[in-house]
Design a protein around this motif. Structure first.
Motif, PDB file in Angstrom:
ATOM      1  N   ALA A 254      11.227 -18.447   9.712  1.00 13.94           N
ATOM      2  CA  ALA A 254      10.633 -17.105   9.676  1.00 13.94           C
ATOM      3  C   ALA A 254       9.873 -16.838   8.379  1.00 13.94           C
ATOM      4  O   ALA A 254       8.864 -16.119   8.396  1.00 13.94           O
ATOM      5  CB  ALA A 254      11.724 -16.051   9.865  1.00 13.94           C
ATOM      6  N   VAL A 258       6.200 -15.062   8.220  1.00 13.96           N
ATOM      7  CA  VAL A 258       5.988 -13.726   7.660  1.00 13.96           C
ATOM      8  C   VAL A 258       4.844 -13.746   6.650  1.00 13.96           C
ATOM      9  O   VAL A 258       3.983 -12.849   6.624  1.00 13.96           O
ATOM     10  CB  VAL A 258       7.283 -13.200   7.014  1.00 13.96           C
ATOM     11  N   ILE A 287       7.639 -13.882  15.294  1.00 16.96           N
ATOM     12  CA  ILE A 287       8.605 -13.415  14.291  1.00 16.96           C
ATOM     13  C   ILE A 287       9.696 -12.576  14.956  1.00 16.96           C
ATOM     14  O   ILE A 287      10.878 -12.648  14.585  1.00 16.96           O
ATOM     15  CB  ILE A 287       7.878 -12.622  13.195  1.00 16.96           C
ATOM     16  N   ALA A 291      13.747 -13.139  14.868  1.00 21.05           N
ATOM     17  CA  ALA A 291      14.680 -12.081  14.464  1.00 21.05           C
ATOM     18  C   ALA A 291      15.793 -11.908  15.494  1.00 21.05           C
ATOM     19  O   ALA A 291      16.967 -11.719  15.136  1.00 21.05           O
ATOM     20  CB  ALA A 291      13.921 -10.776  14.261  1.00 21.05           C
ATOM     21  N   ILE A 327      16.910  -9.159   8.381  1.00 18.93           N
ATOM     22  CA  ILE A 327      16.098  -8.776   9.543  1.00 18.93           C
ATOM     23  C   ILE A 327      15.425  -7.431   9.300  1.00 18.93           C
ATOM     24  O   ILE A 327      14.234  -7.240   9.597  1.00 18.93           O
ATOM     25  CB  ILE A 327      16.984  -8.727  10.801  1.00 18.93           C
ATOM     26  N   ASP A 330      12.830  -7.830   5.960  1.00 20.29           N
ATOM     27  CA  ASP A 330      11.761  -8.840   5.944  1.00 20.29           C
ATOM     28  C   ASP A 330      11.090  -9.069   7.290  1.00 20.29           C
ATOM     29  O   ASP A 330       9.933  -9.507   7.335  1.00 20.29           O
ATOM     30  CB  ASP A 330      12.311 -10.177   5.445  1.00 20.29           C
ATOM     31  N   LEU A 331      11.794  -8.849   8.393  1.00 20.54           N
ATOM     32  CA  LEU A 331      11.243  -9.189   9.696  1.00 20.54           C
ATOM     33  C   LEU A 331      10.804  -7.973  10.508  1.00 20.54           C
ATOM     34  O   LEU A 331       9.762  -8.003  11.167  1.00 20.54           O
ATOM     35  CB  LEU A 331      12.269  -9.998  10.508  1.00 20.54           C
TER      36      LEU A 331
END
Length: 440
Positions: A254, A258, A287, A291, A327, A330-331
């Motif tokens: 991930a 990102v 992404i 997650a 999560i 950042d996601l």
């Protein structure tokens, strides 16, 4: 070996009373204890045999084997004395110390024997020659083979050796056996046993032969197999560890996605044509799937059975909290994408700036041409270097790069898309300058 009469000689694990061949020492002992336990004279003769065996073994100057043999005789004597003693009703005794002593002696015996086999195995697989004759010589130098000139029967199956049943030797103990009683250990597995850090690649059991394996007797193979099982059990990963490693793998996937998403968003806001809105939405969906996988695995780790308040329970809870925080921060909280209208507006402004820059460049080239004409005079001949657009190599190169960009977008290789777009931009600039030069 026993003599039945003057003309016949019997070989094998023979009962001293009924002359039956029991095939193995354990079966012979069980047979004698169950059917001939009352024969005290024979029992004394067996003790004499054990005494002779002890003298033969002690002559080999093996201190470890001597101590093990002495302890075995001592424990055997204590066991028989305890059984012969008259037991008093209501009196109990603890045999824990005796059990531990017997178990320790046996464990030490097997550990010592296994360690010796591992040392020999390490010497065998280390620098093993590939040529068959040299390999055979190498094996005999590491483990001396027993002389089989007087051996007529296979010690394991008691079948006679002949032209079709040849004599073979165990590569770890040097004992004699037939092919049917042989077991082959894959050389790659043997290297992994002596060096756990080495990669383990093994052949299927039906494909292991003398060329790619070591011929072993059943006893040595069982000890090596037990050692391999112990190594595998120590290195085996639990369900919790496996789930955590999978979660970490998804996190590692991930992070670059990102970063690429942020780069693609910035490109759209800058009005560049390197990426389009469809590309960025695909990356956002990718992404999102990562997650979901991270969230599912972290929930499985948190739900794994553990005693409340223990270190493992606290660790599982901490993993779940860390995954949820990652999560969320950042996601999920990704940069919001611009709308189609915003993208079109920014690109129009960028296009107008580019057109203005091209117009300024065209005017500069025109001024330079006029100055050259003033210097050369009106009668100077001009060479027309204008080329048709269809024959321009720059146009051909730009079309090729556009095809590459389509393929890279289809495969979601956006780093390649960015590089190709930069090259296309340079070609376009050069093409416009060439057209300006041709007009002048």
């Amino acid at each position: 070996m026993a003599t039945a009469n003057d003309d016949e000689i019997l070989e094998g694990f023979l009962c001293p009373i009924c002359k039956a061949d029991l095939k193995s020492a354990s079966q012979l002992t069980s047979h004698f204890e169950s059917l001939h336990s009352e024969e005290q004279d024979v029992l004394r003769s067996l003790k004499e045999i054990f005494g002779k065996a002890k003298k033969i073994i002690l002559n080999n100057d093996d201190s470890d084997l001597k101590e093990t043999f002495d302890r075995a005789l001592k424990f055997s004597y204590q066991e028989h004395r305890w059984l012969d003693e008259e037991q008093v009703i209501g009196v109990s005794r603890s045999s824990t110390d005796y059990l531990k002593a017997v178990r320790s002696a046996r464990l030490e015996r097997y550990a010592t024997e296994t360690n010796k086999l591992l040392i020999r195995l390490d010497k065998l697989v280390c620098n093993m020659p590939a040529e068959p004759n040299q390999r055979k010589q190498h094996e005999q130098e590491v483990v001396p083979w027993l002389d089989g000139s007087s051996v007529k029967l296979c010690p394991n199956c008691a079948k006679a050796f002949n032209l079709t049943r040849r004599k073979h030797h165990c590569r770890l103990c040097g004992s004699i056996l037939c092919h049917d009683c042989s077991t082959f250990l894959d050389i790659n597995v043997a290297r992994a046993i002596v060096d756990p850090s080495a990669p383990r690649t093994s052949q299927p059991d039906h494909e292991i032969t003398e060329k790619n394996g070591l011929r072993l007797c059943e006893h040595c193979f069982n000890l090596i197999e037990l050692r391999k099982q112990v190594q595998e059990s120590r290195n085996a990963k639990t369900v919790l560890v496996t789930a955590y490693e999978q979660m970490r793998s998804l996190m590692d996937q991930a992070r670059p996605d990102v970063a690429m998403y942020e780069k693609m968003c910035q490109s759209l806001f800058d009005g560049e044509t390197t990426y389009n809105l469809t590309d960025v939405n695909k990356m956002r969906g990718r992404i999102g799937k990562l997650a979901e996988g991270i969230d599912l695995l972290s929930k499985q780790i948190a739900a794994f059975p553990a005693e409340p308040g223990t270190r493992q329970a606290r660790l599982q809870t901490a993993i779940r909290h860390a995954a949820a925080h990652y999560i969320k921060e950042d996601l999920i909280s990704l940069r919001k994408l611009p709308t189609e209208a915003q993208i079109e507006e920014v690109r129009q402004q960028r296009y107008e700036r580019a057109e203005k820059q091209i117009q300024m460049e065209r005017e500069r080239m025109e001024r330079q041409r006029q100055r050259k004409e003033e210097i050369a005079g009106p009668s100077a001949s001009r060479v027309d270097t204008r080329q048709d657009d269809e024959d321009s190599p720059l146009l051909e190169q730009m079309n090729i790069i556009r095809e590459y960009i389509k393929e890279a977008r289809r495969d979601m290789k956006y780093e390649e898309v960015a590089i190709l777009e930069a090259n296309l931009k340079e070609l376009k600039k050069e093409y416009h300058l060439q057209k300006l030069s041709n007009k002048s």
